[in-house]
Scaffold this motif. Structure first.
Motif, PDB file in Angstrom:
ATOM      1  N   THR A   1       3.039 -32.095 -51.656  1.00 44.96           N
ATOM      2  CA  THR A   1       2.880 -33.064 -50.579  1.00 44.96           C
ATOM      3  C   THR A   1       3.988 -32.822 -49.569  1.00 44.96           C
ATOM      4  O   THR A   1       5.148 -32.682 -49.939  1.00 44.96           O
ATOM      5  N   VAL A   2       3.608 -32.777 -48.292  1.00 43.43           N
ATOM      6  CA  VAL A   2       4.571 -32.563 -47.214  1.00 43.43           C
ATOM      7  C   VAL A   2       4.660 -33.836 -46.383  1.00 43.43           C
ATOM      8  O   VAL A   2       3.678 -34.251 -45.772  1.00 43.43           O
ATOM      9  N   TRP A   3       5.837 -34.461 -46.402  1.00 48.25           N
ATOM     10  CA  TRP A   3       6.094 -35.654 -45.600  1.00 48.25           C
ATOM     11  C   TRP A   3       6.814 -35.249 -44.329  1.00 48.25           C
ATOM     12  O   TRP A   3       7.497 -34.244 -44.271  1.00 48.25           O
ATOM     13  N   GLY A   4       6.705 -36.071 -43.334  1.00 49.74           N
ATOM     14  CA  GLY A   4       7.482 -35.831 -42.128  1.00 49.74           C
ATOM     15  C   GLY A   4       7.358 -37.022 -41.213  1.00 49.74           C
ATOM     16  O   GLY A   4       6.508 -37.864 -41.392  1.00 49.74           O
ATOM     17  N   ASN A   5       8.160 -37.088 -40.412  1.00 48.41           N
ATOM     18  CA  ASN A   5       9.199 -36.247 -39.840  1.00 48.41           C
ATOM     19  C   ASN A   5      10.479 -37.078 -39.803  1.00 48.41           C
ATOM     20  O   ASN A   5      10.465 -38.213 -39.363  1.00 48.41           O
ATOM     21  N   TYR A   6      11.531 -36.511 -40.203  1.00 43.60           N
ATOM     22  CA  TYR A   6      12.833 -37.170 -40.157  1.00 43.60           C
ATOM     23  C   TYR A   6      13.744 -36.281 -39.319  1.00 43.60           C
ATOM     24  O   TYR A   6      14.452 -35.435 -39.844  1.00 43.60           O
TER      25      TYR A   6
END
Length: 156
Positions: free
Chosen positions: A130-135
């Motif tokens: 899983t790819v989370w973003g954006n920080y």
């Protein structure tokens, strides 16, 4: 009938998607890295992940349907003509936020995520991550285990 239709959450769960409501849960439960990427680098990474997993093993979330009418209007005003065309092809439902991931969706969602207009998360199920973003152009990536993390090592 054309367009992009939502997928029930249970389908993602059945395919083994890493779904968790809070990012802290991801950090505590899964192997992870935090990547710094420009938007084009981020988009390219997602396109390669889509290629590795295949069209039927990649999903995204898109919360536009849960925005208020005023928020939706502001969101649409931030989009290019090309992005508005993509938005018009998405069959938005307030109660369902998961969609099959396509290359046009990556281009659209990576841009709005990088610009912090509306955030999307990407779910890959053949090699679960899983790819989370954006920080601030940092993207946490969560893997089912070390072996799965290894599948993506050339992208990291």
């Amino acid at each position: 009938m054309g367009g992009i239709y939502p997928v029930p959450e249970r389908i993602l769960r059945e395919k083994g998607a890493l779904l968790f409501p809070e990012i802290e849960e991801g950090f505590s439960r899964y192997e992870h890295v935090v990547l710094e990427r420009t938007e084009p680098e981020y988009r390219h990474m997602l396109e390669v992940m889509l290629q590795i997993n295949g069209r039927t093993e990649a999903y995204c979330d898109f919360y536009y349907g849960r925005l208020s009418r005023e928020e939706q209007r502001g969101f649409r005003q931030s989009l290019s003509e090309e992005q508005l065309t993509i938005l018009m092809n998405i069959h938005v439902r307030k109660e369902e936020v998961y969609y099959p991931l396509t290359r046009p969706m990556i281009r659209f969602l990576s841009d709005i995520t990088a610009r912090e207009i509306l955030f999307s998360t990407f779910y890959f199920t053949r090699f679960p991550c899983t790819v989370w973003g954006n920080y601030e152009l940092r993207y946490p990536v969560f893997f089912k285990n070390k072996r799965t993390k290894f599948q993506y090592c050339d992208l990291l």
